[in-house]
Design an enzyme around this catalytic site. Structure first.
Site, mmCIF file in Angstrom:
data_model
loop_
_atom_site.group_PDB
_atom_site.id
_atom_site.type_symbol
_atom_site.label_atom_id
_atom_site.label_comp_id
_atom_site.label_asym_id
_atom_site.label_seq_id
_atom_site.Cartn_x
_atom_site.Cartn_y
_atom_site.Cartn_z
ATOM 1 N N SER A 138 -0.365 49.620 98.612
ATOM 2 C CA SER A 138 -0.737 50.843 97.716
ATOM 3 C C SER A 138 -2.218 51.196 97.306
ATOM 4 C CB SER A 138 0.410 50.824 96.957
ATOM 5 O OG SER A 138 1.669 51.575 97.029
ATOM 6 N N ASP A 142 -0.793 61.218 92.373
ATOM 7 C CA ASP A 142 -1.366 59.305 92.335
ATOM 8 C C ASP A 142 -2.075 58.870 92.950
ATOM 9 O OD1 ASP A 142 1.082 57.253 92.193
ATOM 10 O OD2 ASP A 142 1.193 57.216 94.308
ATOM 11 N N HIS A 160 0.295 55.131 90.658
ATOM 12 C CA HIS A 160 1.372 54.156 90.373
ATOM 13 C C HIS A 160 1.187 52.102 90.139
ATOM 14 C CE1 HIS A 160 2.314 54.089 94.774
ATOM 15 N NE2 HIS A 160 1.907 52.519 94.488
#
Length: 376
Positions: A219, A141, A111
């Site tokens: 992230s 992901d 993402h």
């Protein structure tokens, strides 16, 4: 003369006692100093081992936006100006990553880099390089980015996430809110946390849960152990009620996915085409006691098929709504999660054996998994 001897003996005894106390104090001080030294440095030593491999990732993509909201335009102005035009706009994003080999391969979250036009990678020394997305996998992901440039000595050692235990130290590195070289400390709070229980039905992941602070921008950064080895890739943070829970993708899965992305540019996930819910004796009994229930459910554990997707492998194999899957490839199925794990191991186009309860009779169904659609 006798009193002099007594005083001399007492003096010697005092000297021995004082010397003994000094020796014990010295030993205790040395032990305390060593303990203090070690406790002060295990985090910093681990960070020094991985820190040079942690990078900041900046992304940019071109999007089209309407110049004005058409619902806010007065009809007279619309007649005068015509329909509002669409103008190009640049959307920027940010995340973290970790270099995993000397060739400058960076592991990060899908993402962070999916559907972007430009990627720039800021190294630990502050230098900025161009990055090329080699592949992304939305189901796990995970993504792989190639740094454009020469070789890199500062890559991170990868650990073994299967060796983790609840209570082990967990250290999160990354660039939350754009703040580079940020380190947070916590423990492994839980293992094998099903991502579907967090509301992500389109993912297939068992996550590492940690109380080490993970914030937006973390992230894709590494979660490391006390030895300075990467044990996970930071991916989620729970905000609002239950805040303070962070989640990371186990590094063993990340290694497997990165190998496939490097080789093929994509990861192919098998799928059957069924929606499942968990069934156990208590739920089945409550359902069967309802006078309005249309079917009677077997009072046992399994993965109950709630619906079958049209034209899917499941429909082609004859699976129906209400079938209860109790085994897959001779592995007992107690819940949908176990079935999904077995499906993930299946071979595309090869027969996958299911044991199903239908109308209180056990039957065997041969199904051939197909690639999960809609990923490419």
């Amino acid at each position: 003369m006798k009193s002099v001897k007594i005083k001399f003996i007492n003096l010697i005894l005092k000297f021995i006692i004082i010397s003994s106390c000094l020796i014990n104090f010295s030993q205790r001080a040395e032990v305390f100093a060593m303990t203090s030294y070690e406790s002060h440095n295990f985090v910093s030593s681990a960070v020094k081992n991985v820190g040079p491999a942690v990078v900041k990732i900046d992304t940019e993509r071109l999007v089209e936006r309407q110049q004005f909201d058409p619902t806010l335009l007065d009809p007279l102005l619309r007649d005068l100006l015509g329909d509002p035009g669409i103008i190009p706009d640049r959307e920027r994003g940010q995340g973290s990553g970790v270099i995993i080999n000397e060739n400058g391969l960076v592991l990060t979250n899908a993402h962070v880099v999916e559907k972007v036009d430009n990627v720039s990678v800021t190294l630990a020394d502050g230098s900025i390089c161009d990055g090329q997305v080699l592949g992304t996998d939305a189901v796990t992901d995970l993504a792989l980015v190639q740094i454009q440039g020469s070789s890199y000595s500062g890559f991170a050692p990868l650990g073994n996430s299967e060796d983790l235990e609840v209570g082990d130290w967990a250290i999160a590195l990354g660039t939350p809110y754009g703040l580079e070289k940020t380190v947070t400390l916590g423990i492994v709070s839980s293992l094998h946390r099903d991502i579907n229980s967090l509301g992500f039905s389109d993912k297939r992941l068992d996550l590492i849960q940690t109380d080490a602070a993970i914030n937006p921008g973390n992230s894709g950064g590494p979660l490391i152990n006390s030895n300075g080895e990467v044990i996970g890739i930071n991916t989620l943070v729970r905000s609002g009620p239950g805040a303070g829970l962070g989640f990371a993708i186990p590094i063993n899965l990340a290694k497997s996915v990165s190998d496939q992305l490097l080789k093929n540019g994509e990861v192919i996930h098998p799928y059957l085409g069924v929606q499942l819910i968990s069934l156990n004796p208590r739920i089945a009994k409550e359902h069967n006691q309802d006078p309005n229930s249309l079917v009677q459910l077997p009072e046992r554990n399994g993965a109950l098929i709630q619906s079958v997707i049209p034209n899917s492998p499941a429909e082609k194999a004859g699976l129906r709504r209400g079938d209860l899957v109790i085994a897959a490839e001779n592995i007992s199925i107690e819940e949908p999660k176990t079935l999904l794990e077995e499906v993930e191991k299946a071979k595309i186009g090869k027969v996958f054996l299911l044991n199903v309860l239908r109308d209180n009779k056990e039957i065997q169904v041969n199904i051939k998994p197909e690639p999960l659609p809609g990923l490419t």
